[in-house]
Design a protein around this motif. Structure first.
Motif, PDB file in Angstrom:
ATOM      1  N   ARG A   1      60.612 131.934  40.139  1.00  0.00           N
ATOM      2  CA  ARG A   1      59.864 132.219  41.361  1.00  0.00           C
ATOM      3  C   ARG A   1      58.453 131.654  41.283  1.00  0.00           C
ATOM      4  O   ARG A   1      57.925 131.105  42.259  1.00  0.00           O
ATOM      5  CB  ARG A   1      59.816 133.730  41.600  1.00  0.00           C
ATOM      6  N   VAL A   2      57.822 131.795  40.128  1.00  0.00           N
ATOM      7  CA  VAL A   2      56.475 131.242  39.958  1.00  0.00           C
ATOM      8  C   VAL A   2      56.503 129.721  40.059  1.00  0.00           C
ATOM      9  O   VAL A   2      55.620 129.105  40.675  1.00  0.00           O
ATOM     10  CB  VAL A   2      55.894 131.689  38.602  1.00  0.00           C
ATOM     11  N   MET A   3      57.518 129.084  39.478  1.00  0.00           N
ATOM     12  CA  MET A   3      57.643 127.626  39.584  1.00  0.00           C
ATOM     13  C   MET A   3      57.768 127.193  41.036  1.00  0.00           C
ATOM     14  O   MET A   3      57.180 126.178  41.455  1.00  0.00           O
ATOM     15  CB  MET A   3      58.860 127.147  38.791  1.00  0.00           C
ATOM     16  N   ILE A   4      58.533 127.957  41.839  1.00  0.00           N
ATOM     17  CA  ILE A   4      58.697 127.622  43.253  1.00  0.00           C
ATOM     18  C   ILE A   4      57.359 127.679  43.965  1.00  0.00           C
ATOM     19  O   ILE A   4      56.985 126.764  44.717  1.00  0.00           O
ATOM     20  CB  ILE A   4      59.716 128.568  43.908  1.00  0.00           C
ATOM     21  N   MET A   5      56.595 128.741  43.735  1.00  0.00           N
ATOM     22  CA  MET A   5      55.316 128.901  44.422  1.00  0.00           C
ATOM     23  C   MET A   5      54.287 127.868  43.958  1.00  0.00           C
ATOM     24  O   MET A   5      53.525 127.334  44.765  1.00  0.00           O
ATOM     25  CB  MET A   5      54.777 130.315  44.212  1.00  0.00           C
ATOM     26  N   VAL A   6      54.268 127.585  42.664  1.00  0.00           N
ATOM     27  CA  VAL A   6      53.338 126.575  42.157  1.00  0.00           C
ATOM     28  C   VAL A   6      53.685 125.200  42.738  1.00  0.00           C
ATOM     29  O   VAL A   6      52.793 124.425  43.116  1.00  0.00           O
ATOM     30  CB  VAL A   6      53.373 126.548  40.611  1.00  0.00           C
ATOM     31  N   THR A   7      54.981 124.896  42.843  1.00  0.00           N
ATOM     32  CA  THR A   7      55.405 123.621  43.424  1.00  0.00           C
ATOM     33  C   THR A   7      55.024 123.540  44.895  1.00  0.00           C
ATOM     34  O   THR A   7      54.528 122.499  45.365  1.00  0.00           O
ATOM     35  CB  THR A   7      56.923 123.452  43.264  1.00  0.00           C
ATOM     36  N   ILE A   8      55.240 124.617  45.640  1.00  0.00           N
ATOM     37  CA  ILE A   8      54.857 124.635  47.053  1.00  0.00           C
ATOM     38  C   ILE A   8      53.356 124.430  47.207  1.00  0.00           C
ATOM     39  O   ILE A   8      52.889 123.654  48.053  1.00  0.00           O
ATOM     40  CB  ILE A   8      55.308 125.961  47.694  1.00  0.00           C
TER      41      ILE A   8
END
Length: 434
Positions: A302-309
């Protein structure tokens, strides 16, 4: 009248340049002592550097590598006549806890897996970053992102294979739908197909294959993954994914389709207007509420998704700046060659725009990698949070500068390497010339 004119028949012998204009003396005069003001600033800067080195170097050169506690460090320093709070660094904490700073609480018997992942990272990046590397390695570069997650987390080999199948289905969906209906609908199908596959079918598919052909390695919980290994995982994921997503968003923002343009503009402006910390809190607490019932995403994912966004929104503006910097004649040249939109972007427009945007792109990458230290706010063990845990140990209670200095050094090595590569790429592509 007598002609007294003289015409030289031989060239004047070449004389050596004055010593004050060449060599180290010439460089010093040109760069450091070209004027009185520059000379004064040079002397002041050298004095400040001297004070810094005279203070830090004796503190850093400390015979405390074998110490097992802060008290032990002070005893060792007292034996050599260096008493006082800042008499010397206590490097024993780095010797004893460096594995924790690099790997978090990862099992020591499984250290070979992240080490293999890091070695594979260098092999996978070689054909992408350097022209002389064998191009056959690009196949390894394509599958390595899935391989590294399997190495770190372990589990069934069929899960990363099912994730790869999502991209295969995206290509198939685009080819079928674009031919049958239209290119735009094909793009939408290529986006929705893998998302639906990953959300609803990938896990059951992998579980079914695992029950038939059990292949895998020991699984590791995300709670014990931390340190620089976690920072590299999150940072590289954001770096690799944010660039293509940012390119798509930049092209969408310049689109003539009002709905597509509005969606891209709204996404970019909203994400850029929200702090990363807020997005991390959303990832840790709220993101599961937007998922289908029964779906549970790992916190690191989930953190990877938000950092990527977050990085994609900033990358979109960097790429848009490169597109805006291109002369209008480049677009007209593409049209005159009869190229369609996608061929024009792939062959003419985007290569030049990305070349112009190299400094901004790398700057965004560096900022993203440093921002990985914020994940400690949502409970992930980044290096700074691990340093706090180390200082909570009674043996190392009071240690501060040694841990922060070591962490800063590792981050500097990564960020400085990216900066140097950016300069190498600019020189190689002659970015400053038209």
């Amino acid at each position: 009248m007598t002609d007294l004119s003289f015409v030289r028949t031989e060239l004047v012998p070449q004389k050596a340049a004055p010593l004050s204009e060449v060599g180290i003396i010439g460089w010093l005069r040109t760069n450091l002592f070209s004027s009185i003001a520059n000379a004064i600033l040079t002397v002041l800067a050298l004095y400040v550097i001297y004070l810094a080195i005279a203070t830090i170097l004796p503190w850093a050169i400390s015979p405390t590598w074998g110490a097992t506690s802060l008290t032990d460090c002070r005893g060792i320093l007292a034996e050599v006549g260096r008493e006082g709070h800042f008499s010397g660094a206590c490097w024993g904490v780095i010797r004893e806890r460096w594995t924790q700073l690099f790997f978090g609480f990862y099992p020591s018997e499984l250290f070979y897996r992240p080490v293999l992942a890091f070695i594979g990272l260098g092999i996978a990046l070689a054909p992408v970053l350097f022209e002389g590397a064998p191009k056959k390695l690009l196949w390894f570069s394509a599958i390595f992102p899935f391989l590294v997650f399997w190495l770190i987390w372990g589990g069934s080999i069929w899960l990363p294979i099912s994730v790869i199948l999502g991209f295969v289905l995206a290509v198939v969906a685009y080819g079928v739908v674009s031919k049958a209906i239209s290119t735009l609908i094909g793009v939408i199908a290529a986006i929705l197909t893998p998302i639906l596959w990953w959300l609803f079918l990938a896990t059951p598919f992998a579980a079914t294959l695992q029950s038939i052909i059990p292949l895998g390695i020991e699984s590791v919980d995300s709670d014990i993954i931390g340190g620089f290994m976690l920072a590299v995982l999150i940072g590289l994921t954001g770096i690799i994914l944010s660039l293509p997503i940012g390119i798509v968003l930049a092209l969408g923002r310049q689109s003539d389709l009002p709905i597509l343009k509005g969606v891209c503009v709204g996404f970019i402006e909203f994400i850029r207007g929200v702090p990363l910390i807020t997005l991390l809190f959303v990832a840790s607490t709220l993101l599961n509420y937007f998922m289908p019932p029964g779906t549970s995403f790992d916190l690191i994912l989930r953190v990877m998704i938000m950092v990527t966004i977050f990085a994609s929104a900033y990358m979109a503006e960097v790429v848009r700046g490169g597109l805006a910097a291109l002369p209008k004649g480049q677009y007209e040249a593409a049209d005159s060659l009869g190229l369609d939109y996608w061929k024009a972007q792939r062959l003419i427009i985007m290569p030049q725009a990305l070349k112009i945007s190299i400094p901004g792109i790398v700057s965004t990458f560096i900022g993203l990698f440093k921002d990985t230290t914020l994940v400690g706010i949502v409970g992930l063990y980044d290096p700074l949070l691990l340093s706090t845990n180390i200082r909570a140990d009674q043996a190392w209670n009071g240690i501060l500068w040694e841990l922060y200095g070591f962490i800063a050094l590792i981050f500097f090595i990564f960020c400085f390497s990216m900066s140097r590569y950016s300069m190498y790429l600019e020189r190689k592509l002659a970015t400053g010339h038209t």
